[in-house]
Design an enzyme around this catalytic site. Structure first.
Site, PDB file in Angstrom:
ATOM      1  N   HIS A  60     113.663 100.584 116.245  1.00 49.34           N
ATOM      2  CA  HIS A  60     112.483 101.223 115.635  1.00 49.34           C
ATOM      3  C   HIS A  60     112.158 102.455 116.457  1.00 49.34           C
ATOM      4  O   HIS A  60     112.566 102.567 117.620  1.00 49.34           O
ATOM      5  CB  HIS A  60     111.297 100.245 115.608  1.00 49.34           C
ATOM      6  CG  HIS A  60     111.030  99.588 116.944  1.00 49.34           C
ATOM      7  ND1 HIS A  60     110.330 100.199 117.946  1.00 49.34           N
ATOM      8  CD2 HIS A  60     111.406  98.385 117.450  1.00 49.34           C
ATOM      9  CE1 HIS A  60     110.266  99.397 119.000  1.00 49.34           C
ATOM     10  NE2 HIS A  60     110.929  98.290 118.736  1.00 49.34           N
ATOM     11  N   GLU A  78     117.746  94.858 124.624  1.00 52.83           N
ATOM     12  CA  GLU A  78     117.035  96.004 124.051  1.00 52.83           C
ATOM     13  C   GLU A  78     116.906  97.129 125.073  1.00 52.83           C
ATOM     14  O   GLU A  78     116.432  96.917 126.187  1.00 52.83           O
ATOM     15  CB  GLU A  78     115.624  95.569 123.612  1.00 52.83           C
ATOM     16  CG  GLU A  78     114.760  96.711 123.121  1.00 52.83           C
ATOM     17  CD  GLU A  78     113.429  96.254 122.533  1.00 52.83           C
ATOM     18  OE1 GLU A  78     112.908  95.207 122.961  1.00 52.83           O
ATOM     19  OE2 GLU A  78     112.916  96.951 121.640  1.00 52.83           O
ATOM     20  N   ASP A 137     110.996  90.147 126.839  1.00 56.13           N
ATOM     21  CA  ASP A 137     110.817  91.392 126.081  1.00 56.13           C
ATOM     22  C   ASP A 137     109.484  91.956 126.551  1.00 56.13           C
ATOM     23  O   ASP A 137     108.420  91.426 126.212  1.00 56.13           O
ATOM     24  CB  ASP A 137     110.804  91.085 124.580  1.00 56.13           C
ATOM     25  CG  ASP A 137     110.684  92.346 123.719  1.00 56.13           C
ATOM     26  OD1 ASP A 137     110.345  93.415 124.261  1.00 56.13           O
ATOM     27  OD2 ASP A 137     110.911  92.238 122.497  1.00 56.13           O
ATOM     28  N   ASP A 187      79.484  89.880 125.688  1.00 59.80           N
ATOM     29  CA  ASP A 187      79.413  91.288 126.085  1.00 59.80           C
ATOM     30  C   ASP A 187      80.575  91.731 126.978  1.00 59.80           C
ATOM     31  O   ASP A 187      80.440  92.659 127.768  1.00 59.80           O
ATOM     32  CB  ASP A 187      78.045  91.650 126.690  1.00 59.80           C
ATOM     33  CG  ASP A 187      77.607  90.655 127.714  1.00 59.80           C
ATOM     34  OD1 ASP A 187      78.409  89.782 128.068  1.00 59.80           O
ATOM     35  OD2 ASP A 187      76.451  90.753 128.157  1.00 59.80           O
ATOM     36  N   HIS A 243     108.283  86.081 117.936  1.00 61.02           N
ATOM     37  CA  HIS A 243     107.022  86.608 118.467  1.00 61.02           C
ATOM     38  C   HIS A 243     106.367  85.657 119.461  1.00 61.02           C
ATOM     39  O   HIS A 243     105.137  85.581 119.554  1.00 61.02           O
ATOM     40  CB  HIS A 243     106.055  86.938 117.318  1.00 61.02           C
ATOM     41  CG  HIS A 243     106.472  88.136 116.535  1.00 61.02           C
ATOM     42  ND1 HIS A 243     105.946  88.449 115.306  1.00 61.02           N
ATOM     43  CD2 HIS A 243     107.381  89.112 116.821  1.00 61.02           C
ATOM     44  CE1 HIS A 243     106.523  89.559 114.860  1.00 61.02           C
ATOM     45  NE2 HIS A 243     107.389  89.977 115.759  1.00 61.02           N
ATOM     46  N   ARG A 290     118.519  88.469 123.108  1.00 61.23           N
ATOM     47  CA  ARG A 290     118.309  89.835 122.601  1.00 61.23           C
ATOM     48  C   ARG A 290     118.516  90.789 123.777  1.00 61.23           C
ATOM     49  O   ARG A 290     118.176  90.440 124.929  1.00 61.23           O
ATOM     50  CB  ARG A 290     116.897  90.009 122.006  1.00 61.23           C
ATOM     51  CG  ARG A 290     116.640  91.419 121.473  1.00 61.23           C
ATOM     52  CD  ARG A 290     115.406  91.532 120.562  1.00 61.23           C
ATOM     53  NE  ARG A 290     114.160  91.194 121.192  1.00 61.23           N
ATOM     54  CZ  ARG A 290     113.502  90.043 121.041  1.00 61.23           C
ATOM     55  NH1 ARG A 290     113.985  89.104 120.253  1.00 61.23           N
ATOM     56  NH2 ARG A 290     112.363  89.815 121.662  1.00 61.23           N
ATOM     57  N   ASP A 346     110.003  99.679 126.028  1.00 60.96           N
ATOM     58  CA  ASP A 346     110.262  98.436 125.291  1.00 60.96           C
ATOM     59  C   ASP A 346     111.654  97.931 125.662  1.00 60.96           C
ATOM     60  O   ASP A 346     112.651  98.457 125.170  1.00 60.96           O
ATOM     61  CB  ASP A 346     110.155  98.756 123.784  1.00 60.96           C
ATOM     62  CG  ASP A 346     110.286  97.521 122.905  1.00 60.96           C
ATOM     63  OD1 ASP A 346     110.332  96.400 123.442  1.00 60.96           O
ATOM     64  OD2 ASP A 346     110.338  97.694 121.677  1.00 60.96           O
ATOM     65  N   TYR A 388     120.068  84.283 117.423  1.00 57.79           N
ATOM     66  CA  TYR A 388     119.104  83.190 117.629  1.00 57.79           C
ATOM     67  C   TYR A 388     119.640  81.967 116.894  1.00 57.79           C
ATOM     68  O   TYR A 388     119.778  81.994 115.666  1.00 57.79           O
ATOM     69  CB  TYR A 388     117.723  83.585 117.082  1.00 57.79           C
ATOM     70  CG  TYR A 388     117.309  84.972 117.540  1.00 57.79           C
ATOM     71  CD1 TYR A 388     116.673  85.159 118.774  1.00 57.79           C
ATOM     72  CD2 TYR A 388     117.616  86.099 116.780  1.00 57.79           C
ATOM     73  CE1 TYR A 388     116.348  86.440 119.214  1.00 57.79           C
ATOM     74  CE2 TYR A 388     117.299  87.372 117.211  1.00 57.79           C
ATOM     75  CZ  TYR A 388     116.662  87.549 118.423  1.00 57.79           C
ATOM     76  OH  TYR A 388     116.350  88.813 118.862  1.00 57.79           O
ATOM     77  N   HIS A 441     105.908 100.401 118.107  1.00 57.09           N
ATOM     78  CA  HIS A 441     106.555 100.640 116.811  1.00 57.09           C
ATOM     79  C   HIS A 441     105.968 101.961 116.337  1.00 57.09           C
ATOM     80  O   HIS A 441     104.926 101.999 115.690  1.00 57.09           O
ATOM     81  CB  HIS A 441     106.267  99.498 115.830  1.00 57.09           C
ATOM     82  CG  HIS A 441     106.891  98.201 116.273  1.00 57.09           C
ATOM     83  ND1 HIS A 441     106.564  96.982 115.744  1.00 57.09           N
ATOM     84  CD2 HIS A 441     107.842  97.947 117.209  1.00 57.09           C
ATOM     85  CE1 HIS A 441     107.280  96.041 116.334  1.00 57.09           C
ATOM     86  NE2 HIS A 441     108.055  96.599 117.230  1.00 57.09           N
ATOM     87  N   GLU A 476     118.296  97.158 119.727  1.00 59.69           N
ATOM     88  CA  GLU A 476     117.949  95.799 120.147  1.00 59.69           C
ATOM     89  C   GLU A 476     118.523  94.691 119.261  1.00 59.69           C
ATOM     90  O   GLU A 476     117.781  93.951 118.626  1.00 59.69           O
ATOM     91  CB  GLU A 476     116.429  95.649 120.229  1.00 59.69           C
ATOM     92  CG  GLU A 476     115.652  96.123 119.008  1.00 59.69           C
ATOM     93  CD  GLU A 476     114.153  95.812 119.142  1.00 59.69           C
ATOM     94  OE1 GLU A 476     113.805  94.666 119.425  1.00 59.69           O
ATOM     95  OE2 GLU A 476     113.353  96.752 118.958  1.00 59.69           O
ATOM     96  N   HIS A 525     116.358  90.324 112.290  1.00 60.28           N
ATOM     97  CA  HIS A 525     115.524  91.532 112.405  1.00 60.28           C
ATOM     98  C   HIS A 525     116.406  92.772 112.424  1.00 60.28           C
ATOM     99  O   HIS A 525     117.632  92.669 112.480  1.00 60.28           O
ATOM    100  CB  HIS A 525     114.613  91.464 113.636  1.00 60.28           C
ATOM    101  CG  HIS A 525     115.315  91.302 114.952  1.00 60.28           C
ATOM    102  ND1 HIS A 525     115.952  92.339 115.590  1.00 60.28           N
ATOM    103  CD2 HIS A 525     115.469  90.218 115.768  1.00 60.28           C
ATOM    104  CE1 HIS A 525     116.447  91.917 116.734  1.00 60.28           C
ATOM    105  NE2 HIS A 525     116.190  90.621 116.867  1.00 60.28           N
TER     106      HIS A 525
HETATM  107  N1  GLY Z   1     108.621  94.250 121.633  1.00 56.56           N
HETATM  108  C1  GLY Z   1     108.560  94.579 120.287  1.00 56.56           C
HETATM  109  C2  GLY Z   1     109.871  94.940 119.746  1.00 56.56           C
HETATM  110  O1  GLY Z   1     110.863  94.773 120.419  1.00 56.56           O
HETATM  111  O2  GLY Z   1     109.971  95.452 118.678  1.00 56.56           O
HETATM  112 MN    MN Z   2     111.514  96.869 120.197  1.00 59.82          MN
HETATM  113 MN    MN Z   3     110.878  94.676 122.525  1.00 68.17          MN
END
Ligand code: GLY
Ligand code: MN
Ligand code: MN
Length: 460
Positions: A365, A426, A267, A44, A250, A424, A278, A407, A372, A403, A361
């Protein structure tokens, strides 16, 4: 419970008017939009409640078990916005907290009508009767699909007495996605503040970093900073990835120990008043980049700068990505990550996509209520047979991330000094008529500035 700001309520009213106008243009009808269900975590204990983004966009109402119904009359003056929400409940309010109830919501939020959500089944069929169009989130959830089916069945029962059933269905998400892609001044103000808070959290994590701590220690610093500035939540699960973990796209914050000589990739972004931020930064655990780390860091930063320079109104959405890829691919050839003898020229690498081994990637976005965020990346509508829809042009008021990353997993044909490096960078950008506005630069991004900040030490 603080009452919503008048400016937010006015914005919601204007958004509802735009939906109603589109309904009228489609023949007149009813839009139905439920908020998100509550979700149990285990036994619960429930997850902290988060409203549905589309529902909030039109209502500013954050309680669960609520449904917004918009009725487009023959003329705009006959339009109605109707909220169905939880009724007041003395005992439940003692346990769970304040509820507006229909009367309170009507007074505080400016709907035309409000009723108990328990009256939904009784009232919906009459609202749907003799309307041409029904708009709702089409096939977005089996829960909503079942409810709509029930209400339409009830109207069909009435049809023997001459009542018409809506014959046209509009996907309400489709209508709202396009509206949400363009942020108004109020939304941008919240997003700027979310960006500032998240930037301060990254600064705090950098200042705290030292060998011997674990990834979760830095996550705790991020959460502390988000929350102490009033952010209600993270916008997504924070990534704190040190050493080889940075190459797992991820990854979450785990128990790995921060080690001298390694990098740490964070991130993380907060959600403030329903809007996401983000940010990614990558920094040396002990405050000083090694030569190999610095080479790749400067390469990713150059790629980000190239993408940022192309992030402006009128430029097709794919152009910043292509600009970043070009810089990264050239850097991969220059550093020997990609072997010129095997891969050929820059144009060959771009054509055959071999850069994807180290950059897999896209460069950004849409960003908004959802990290996203909603909105088409290509020109809305259907493609002509045998063609692809073109990428849509950036326009003022759109918000997107920039971003790029690199890698490097170990392999015999990859120079060893780069093994396990994951980087990365961003930032969040608002598209304007000129250069984009970066709303997350409260945290340094240049290698020298990161090193200088980390020399100052401990969180303040
Ligand atoms: N943190 C998710 C992205 O960078 O798209
Ligand atoms: Mn992002
Ligand atoms: Mn991100």
């Amino acid at each position: 419970m603080s009452a919503p700001e008048p400016a937010l309520l006015a914005a919601c009213r204007e958004r509802r008017a735009r939906v109603l106008q589109q309904l009228r243009a489609a023949g007149g009808g009813v839009a139905i939009l439920p908020t998100a269900p509550e979700a149990m975590r285990n036994r619960d204990s429930d997850y902290p409640y988060r409203h549905d983004s589309h529902f909030y966009y039109l209502s500013a109402f954050t309680e669960p078990e609520a449904v917004l119904v918009l009725v487009a009359g023959a003329e705009a003056g006959a339009d109605r916005s109707i909220l169905f929400c939880r009724p007041k409940h003395e005992e439940r309010e003692i346990w769970d907290g304040f509820r507006y109830g229909p009367e309170g919501a009507l007074a505080a939020f400016g709907f035309d009508e409000a009723h108990s959500v328990e009256e939904l089944d009784a009232r919906l069929p009459a609202l749907l009767a003799d309307r041409a169009v029904l708009a709702y989130p089409l096939a977005a959830s089996s829960r909503i699909d079942r409810q709509v089916r029930r209400w339409l069945d009830a109207v069909r029962t009435l049809s023997r007495s001459g009542v018409a059933v809506p014959a046209t269905v509009l996907d309400l998400h489709n209508v709202l996605d396009e509206m949400r892609l363009f942020k108004d001044a109020g939304e941008l103000a919240v997003m700027r503040r979310a960006g500032e808070i998240s930037a301060q959290a990254h600064v705090r994590a950098m200042r705290t970093s030292r060998a011997g701590l674990r990834e979760y220690h830095l996550e705790a610093e991020l959460l502390y900073e988000f929350r102490r500035h009033g952010a209600q939540s993270v916008a997504y699960n924070s990534i704190v990835a040190t050493g080889a973990n940075a190459c797992v796209l991820h990854y979450r914050a785990g128990p790995a120990e921060l080690r001298d000589g390694d990098l740490c990739l964070i991130d993380a972004g907060c959600e403030l008043d329903g809007y996401a931020s983000d940010i990614t930064r990558t920094f040396p655990v002990s405050g000083r980049f090694s030569a190999a780390q610095r080479e790749l860091y400067d390469l990713v930063l150059a790629a980000q700068e190239a993408a940022i320079a192309e992030t402006r109104a009128g430029v097709p959405y794919n152009v910043p990505h292509d600009a970043a890829v070009r810089v990264l691919a050239q850097g991969m050839l220059d550093t020997g990550l990609l072997d010129r003898n095997q891969e050929g020229t820059l144009d060959d690498v771009l054509a055959n996509g071999s850069y994807r081994r180290f950059y897999m990637h896209r460069t950004g976005h849409w960003l908004g209520m959802d990290v996203h965020d909603v909105g088409e990346y290509r020109v809305p509508g259907l493609a002509a047979a045998g063609t692809e829809r073109p990428w849509r042009a950036l326009e003022p008021g759109m918000v997107l991330t920039v971003e790029p990353g690199i890698y490097v997993r170990p392999a015999e044909d990859v120079p060893e000094r780069y093994w396990h490096i994951g980087i990365r960078i961003e930032d969040d950008a608002v598209v304007t008529g000129g250069a984009c506005e970066l709303i997350t630069r409260g945290v340094p991004v240049k290698a020298d500035e990161i090193e200088a900040l980390m020399r100052e030490g401990g969180p303040r």
